[in-house]
Every structure is written in structure tokens, then in C-alpha cells.
Design a protein around this motif. Sequence first.
Motif, PDB file in Angstrom:
ATOM      1  N   SER A  56       0.830  -1.211   0.000  1.00  9.61           N
ATOM      2  CA  SER A  56       0.000   0.000   0.000  1.00  9.61           C
ATOM      3  C   SER A  56       0.861   1.256   0.000  1.00  9.61           C
ATOM      4  N   ASP A 110       2.203   1.813  -3.531  1.00 11.07           N
ATOM      5  CA  ASP A 110       1.148   2.343  -4.401  1.00 11.07           C
ATOM      6  C   ASP A 110       0.895   3.813  -4.118  1.00 11.07           C
ATOM      7  N   PHE A 128      -2.593   7.023   1.061  1.00 14.87           N
ATOM      8  CA  PHE A 128      -2.708   5.767   1.787  1.00 14.87           C
ATOM      9  C   PHE A 128      -3.933   5.762   2.699  1.00 14.87           C
ATOM     10  N   THR A 138      -7.121   3.313   2.430  1.00 15.00           N
ATOM     11  CA  THR A 138      -7.434   2.432   3.556  1.00 15.00           C
ATOM     12  C   THR A 138      -8.892   2.591   3.984  1.00 15.00           C
TER      13      THR A 138
END
Length: 381
Positions: free
Chosen positions: A26, A29, A62, A66
Motif C-alpha cells: 500500500s 502504491d 494511503f 485504507t
Amino acid sequence: MNESLLRDLVPAVIGVLVRRGADFASAEDAVQEALVEAVRGWGDEPPQDPKGWLVTVAWRKFVDATRSETSRRRREERIESEPGPGPVESSDDTLQLYFLCAHPSLTPASSVALTLRAVGGLTTRQIAQAYLVPESTMAQRISRAKRTVAEVRFNQPGDVATVLRVLYLVFNEGYSGDVDLAAEAIRLTRQLAAMISHEEVAGLLALMLLHHARRPARTGPDGRLVPLVEQDRGLWDTRLIAEGVDVLQTALARDRLGEFQVQAAIAALHDDAQTAEETDWVQIVEWYDELVRLTDSPVARLNRAVAVGEADGPRAGLAALADLDPSLPRRAAAMAYLHERDGDLVSAAQLYAEAAQAAPNLAERDHLTRQAARLNAQLRS
């Protein structure tokens, strides 16, 4: 836009996100998304604190990602509120990223792709173009690699030797697409050498520099491969040669010999010769003896046989080749060269043609085919 600055910052920014609680996949990314925004918004004037800017934007990416997942509640328990403006943590986890991307659970191809993306800062499209594969194929390869190392602890010790293998693979891919992989490998190895005092890291950097110095002479104006013996040595980059020799000498002075140092020493002897005829083949054979002792590699034995053929005559080289597996890549080409030097043009022509069929790339196949045609023309005249 200073792309080099951006790519240098990538591993450090990923490290910050991981230490704040993001998983590696993550975090990687999110940093890639932040890079896209940087390319769009920075222009020619980056912010005063480029790393801090990237960390802030990547962390937001992030957190947003999430929150959108079904596991939002469980994950948000370990996500602190977004840090306010201020200095970013100074911890640099780049070395751990090198180790993670070269994890033993990954295939060599996956390690290379993940290293170029997470440590090198290249986009999936750039990596795909460099390896001449569809972007979707490379995206799948990178995604699988990230899933494979998802549960690996970020602070686990890594294996420097494995990292060096991955960087060596990157360097050997050379150039294709809009990314010069040889130059990228040198950049990453320089970065690694600045972080860790290791004689084999220095040896690999020296090897890359000494080989890369010959690149301008490696192909002709028509794109054809030019063998080392025929290269215009006036085109070699003397600055890179001098740097490579200096790095190598420093590494050798530590008296902890490794295979990359040995290969660099061989490359340095080639680069030191003003002409092909002045090459110190006797000393090169001695270095190949060291390389065989260290690695027992069939490729090292093959190259040693060619060097023996130069130092002691083609028949001595052919005798050294006789013990090697006939299926060994480039064995037929080496035999062809030594048979030609021994005056056996019929065998040499046949072997050049055989080697061309097994050549690993089009440039080498074209070169070997031309060698066979040249000798056949001589035999007919």
C-alpha cells in the motif's frame, strides 16, 4: 521537472510510510500516486522540502485508500491522525527496501521489477517498455511480487549478495525503451555503495563502470555489434574507466576478494590496453583462475578458455573448452573463434552458423551469421 530527484526520494518516502503503519504494498502504491501529482504540479520549481511534500501527499493517498476498503475499522485502529506540517523523520530505510525487493521468495524477474519500481522509482509503464512486455503483464508481475513479500517484516536483515545479483541482472539488460537500464543499475549501485561499506558492492559498481565505459564503441553506426577486439578504443569513456579503477583498487585493498571484484579486475585489464594486441592475457587468465575458484561457474570456465586461447594459443583454448558441456551458451561461438585463429576455417564457419541459431538476441545472431558468411566467402574464393 527533476526526475532524478524524485526517483532518489522514492525509497525514503516508502520507508516513512511503512514506519507509520502502512504495509509495503500500500505504501508503494501511495508513493507512486504522489509521484504522479508531483510530475503534474511541480513544474521546474520543486517545493522547499520535496521529501516532506511527497510524504504528506503519499500518506493522504494511503489513508484515503485504507478508508475505502472493507477492513476500514480494523486498519484504522493502527493509523494515527495525519501528521501536521513539520520536518519528516530522518530515518532512511532504503537499504531495507533493497533487501525486501531481493527477497529469496521472489523469482529473479520479480525481484528486478520490484526493485526498479520501489527503489528505482520507475513507473510500471517504463519498466514494461524496458523489458519489451505489455504494461498489463508487468503490472501483474509487480503485484504478485508485492503480495509475496507482504508479510515480510521490514526490519529483517537481508542478503547483500542477493541484492547484488538483482542489480547485476538489471545492468545486463542494457538499454531498451525510454529507460536506460544499464545507467539505472549504476545509479542504484552507487546509492547502495553510499549506504553500506562492502567490498563486493564496490566491486560490482567498478565492474559496471568499466563495462559501461565501452558502450559508445559497442555498436557501429548501422547498429551492428562490434566485438571488443575491433572496437575503436578512442570512443571509450576514460572518465568512467578512471573512476572504475579507483573504486576497484579501494575494494581490493580490503583483501576480501569476491567474484565481482575479480570480474572488475578482468574488465580493468581490457580497458587498460591501448590496443587489443597489448591486452595482458596472461594476467587475465590468472584472474579467471581466481573466478573459477570462487564460483566454479561454467561461464567463468568458458571465458577462461578463450583467455587461455589468447595467452597460450588457440589449441590450448580449445583443449580447455573440450571439458565443458556442449549445451553451454556461447560455447559454439568461442570454439568458432578459436578454430578460426587456428586456421580451421571450415570448422569455424560451421560453428559460427551453429552459434547464430542459439544466439540470445538479434544483434548477436546477426553478428555470428555475418562471421559465418565471411568465412564461407573466403572458402569459396
